[in-house]
Scaffold this active site. Sequence first.
Site, PDB file in Angstrom:
ATOM      1  N   ASP A 195     -51.226 -24.079  22.301  1.00 55.74           N
ATOM      2  CA  ASP A 195     -52.202 -23.047  21.914  1.00 55.74           C
ATOM      3  C   ASP A 195     -53.528 -23.682  21.528  1.00 55.74           C
ATOM      4  O   ASP A 195     -53.810 -24.819  21.925  1.00 55.74           O
ATOM      5  CB  ASP A 195     -51.626 -22.153  20.807  1.00 55.74           C
ATOM      6  CG  ASP A 195     -51.503 -22.847  19.460  1.00 55.74           C
ATOM      7  OD1 ASP A 195     -51.771 -24.066  19.391  1.00 55.74           O
ATOM      8  OD2 ASP A 195     -51.140 -22.179  18.479  1.00 55.74           O
ATOM      9  N   HIS A 249     -56.028 -14.549  14.047  1.00 56.94           N
ATOM     10  CA  HIS A 249     -56.197 -13.415  14.944  1.00 56.94           C
ATOM     11  C   HIS A 249     -54.819 -12.839  15.238  1.00 56.94           C
ATOM     12  O   HIS A 249     -53.811 -13.514  15.076  1.00 56.94           O
ATOM     13  CB  HIS A 249     -56.929 -13.805  16.242  1.00 56.94           C
ATOM     14  CG  HIS A 249     -56.382 -15.021  16.909  1.00 56.94           C
ATOM     15  ND1 HIS A 249     -55.380 -14.956  17.835  1.00 56.94           N
ATOM     16  CD2 HIS A 249     -56.671 -16.332  16.769  1.00 56.94           C
ATOM     17  CE1 HIS A 249     -55.097 -16.174  18.247  1.00 56.94           C
ATOM     18  NE2 HIS A 249     -55.856 -17.037  17.615  1.00 56.94           N
ATOM     19  N   GLY A 258     -55.766 -25.186  24.652  1.00 55.86           N
ATOM     20  CA  GLY A 258     -56.157 -23.808  24.334  1.00 55.86           C
ATOM     21  C   GLY A 258     -57.645 -23.721  24.015  1.00 55.86           C
ATOM     22  O   GLY A 258     -58.342 -22.816  24.487  1.00 55.86           O
ATOM     23  N   ARG A 297     -48.770  -7.111  26.357  1.00 54.92           N
ATOM     24  CA  ARG A 297     -48.592  -6.389  27.619  1.00 54.92           C
ATOM     25  C   ARG A 297     -47.963  -5.006  27.405  1.00 54.92           C
ATOM     26  O   ARG A 297     -47.047  -4.857  26.583  1.00 54.92           O
ATOM     27  CB  ARG A 297     -47.677  -7.179  28.553  1.00 54.92           C
ATOM     28  CG  ARG A 297     -48.129  -8.591  28.816  1.00 54.92           C
ATOM     29  CD  ARG A 297     -49.067  -8.659  29.999  1.00 54.92           C
ATOM     30  NE  ARG A 297     -49.507 -10.034  30.185  1.00 54.92           N
ATOM     31  CZ  ARG A 297     -50.659 -10.517  29.711  1.00 54.92           C
ATOM     32  NH1 ARG A 297     -51.486  -9.741  29.052  1.00 54.92           N
ATOM     33  NH2 ARG A 297     -50.989 -11.776  29.931  1.00 54.92           N
ATOM     34  N   ASN A 344     -50.729 -17.684  30.013  1.00 54.23           N
ATOM     35  CA  ASN A 344     -51.349 -17.947  31.314  1.00 54.23           C
ATOM     36  C   ASN A 344     -50.259 -17.863  32.383  1.00 54.23           C
ATOM     37  O   ASN A 344     -49.585 -18.840  32.712  1.00 54.23           O
ATOM     38  CB  ASN A 344     -52.012 -19.328  31.311  1.00 54.23           C
ATOM     39  CG  ASN A 344     -52.935 -19.512  32.506  1.00 54.23           C
ATOM     40  OD1 ASN A 344     -52.534 -19.272  33.643  1.00 54.23           O
ATOM     41  ND2 ASN A 344     -54.154 -19.922  32.251  1.00 54.23           N
TER      42      ASN A 344
END
Lengths: 580, 119
Positions: free
Chosen positions: A148, A11, A179, A414, A307
């Site tokens: 992860d 991904h 994860g 972000r 997180n």
Amino acid sequence: MNVLGISCFYHDSAAALLRDGVVVAACQEERLSRKKHDSNFPSRAVKYVLKQAGVRAEQLDAVGFYDKPLLKFERMLSTYIATFPRSFGSFRKAMPVWIKEKLWVPSIIRRELRPYRGPILFAEHHMSHAASCFLVSPFEEAAILTVDGVGEWATASFGVGKGSDITLFKEIRFPHSLGLLYSAFTYYLGFKVNSAEYKVMGLAPYGKPVHFDRIMSDMVHLNEDGSFKLNMKYFSYDHGLTMTNGAFSEFFGGPPRKPETWMKEREFDIAASIQKVCEEVVLRMARYIHRETGLTRLCMAGGVALNCVANGRVIRETPFKELFVQPAAGDAGGSVGVAHYVYNTLGKQPRAPAWTHAYLGPEYDESEIREYLDGQGARYRVVSDEELVRETARLIAGRSVVGWFQGRMEFGPRALGGRSILADPRDAKMRDTLNMKIKFREGFRPFAPSVLADKASEWFEIDCDSPYMLLVAQVRDGKRCIPSVTHVDGSARLQTVTRETSPLYYDVIREFERLTGVPVIINTSFNVRGEPIVCTPHDAYLCFMRTNMDHLVLGHHLLDKKDQPPLREDVDWRTLFELD
Amino acid sequence: MDISQLMTRFGARLAHLPTHTKVLLTLATCVLLIELALRHFGPRSRVYSRWTRGIEAVGAVWTAVLLSIVYVVSVGPVSLFMTLTGKDLLDRTAGRDVTSWKAHDPNPLGPLAAARHQF
């Protein structure tokens, strides 16, 4: 020396290009393909980074791939053997993709980069994560923690970085994964795995961690040193096509929540519980790593490092004095990591100056923007820097929602003032307005503030910079006049802004402060739900026109929605983007 | 041997094939010819897209059949052996160990040589 780093096939595929140890460009494929979390080979991103660097494929000195496909394949086969015959469904689904694509990574890279004939080098997944945070950090020596879902076998690892060298000491191995544990709860709560974990984090403050003790006694066997084992009787991600099973549902007294259905206290409490578990594991890991290494600086990467609530606690509650989190902490950052690993660690080259920003993506000059807008028949005003700053701050203070498109696009998940939607945090209704009318997303989701770095500790309980929006801190008691960015527990996921890295953005916030007395604005990513963050003026204009945004700033072009002609050919964006 | 002799021998060979093989060969030849024709004359046509979807569906069925056989024949016996010898490749024992950290073993080839390999 030019080194290309590539991460893909799981991904968030991405490409990054290093020239003499400096990242010239890095970009996620999703921003260019407009397919969220695109996992395909990042052809467009590779093309972009090469163009940005002004090099052709044959001029590359090395190409790095962010993991070891054959080790990953070994883990897959071992899993199928260990979970026979329950793994049949997974085997049948995964094997064609492996046979067709994932086992042929070097051939695919050579085909895509023709006529490149140089070396293709592979780094372990967690080494790529470790390199992605340490080698771009400002620290000469630091402890490293990567956590992860899973790489080859490792799901978490720690080590030490010194100069250009990285040594990983220990790891936790599949299927025991923090994860994947978090993703299992994400799935159970009706959200998309590998995509919506941050929603669980946002949901958590609404609930109470009433299941924490039960999870810790039955599901997660956590040791004092932060290592753990999962009780696999509750999970099916090791063999099935779902993350949890009947035992998990029984544990929480019901089946997984159906996506898009109403959420109640039960879901809030489950989210709060898993968030607390995650924080507890990360805190214990960090304390243990500090004991083992004796270092006071920590670098973190891997999906779990996104997180920011856990990150905030690491810096507040462990002996680590300084923390650096890679802004693209997930798999996309692996492209930067492997490129640095090849250049610095394997090539024994000294490190370049530390990252000060994440603006590594495409940029469009004023003439390109104007040409596009003219082609659309858009009505706009071209304004100077001073007028742009003054006008944008005035609009925000007047409760307008402004699309902000400036300079190079951010690398990582972000929006940091390059591709952002800006609004007034003093307005209590602004959160609902943004969630329902602009972003079209769930009402519970909080918004993040951008604050002038020099005013951050005055408004938030924080005494360090958070330039990548990866730390959560409490809003100070006397400063609760910014309800739209204050979560129900009084926290905020803040971005500290300096003039050195984002001059125009800094000036807008400073002008907003001059007008209102508040050095804080809402900064949310420039997209709608399910859409990758906008990249081009075209993406931005479409997003602006399809939502209830009031104004759009594209470079020095200021657009008012009221003046715009309707889009010539439009489709419902919900048909274009799958909801996340 | 000239071309006519070659053709004659090839024809004779085909004639001696069992009927079901002849049917399969005819089918395969037809599929190939249709594919080539559509690819040449109408690569963007609706007919070709339907044809492709149909062939992909057939391929998916065959893939499932073949993978099922591979799964049972190869994964099954190894799994049975592991079960009999009491080995768990995933270390899923739920015991309360003091630590679950495992040493990160450096690749014996050394960093640079290891980086040239996918393992």
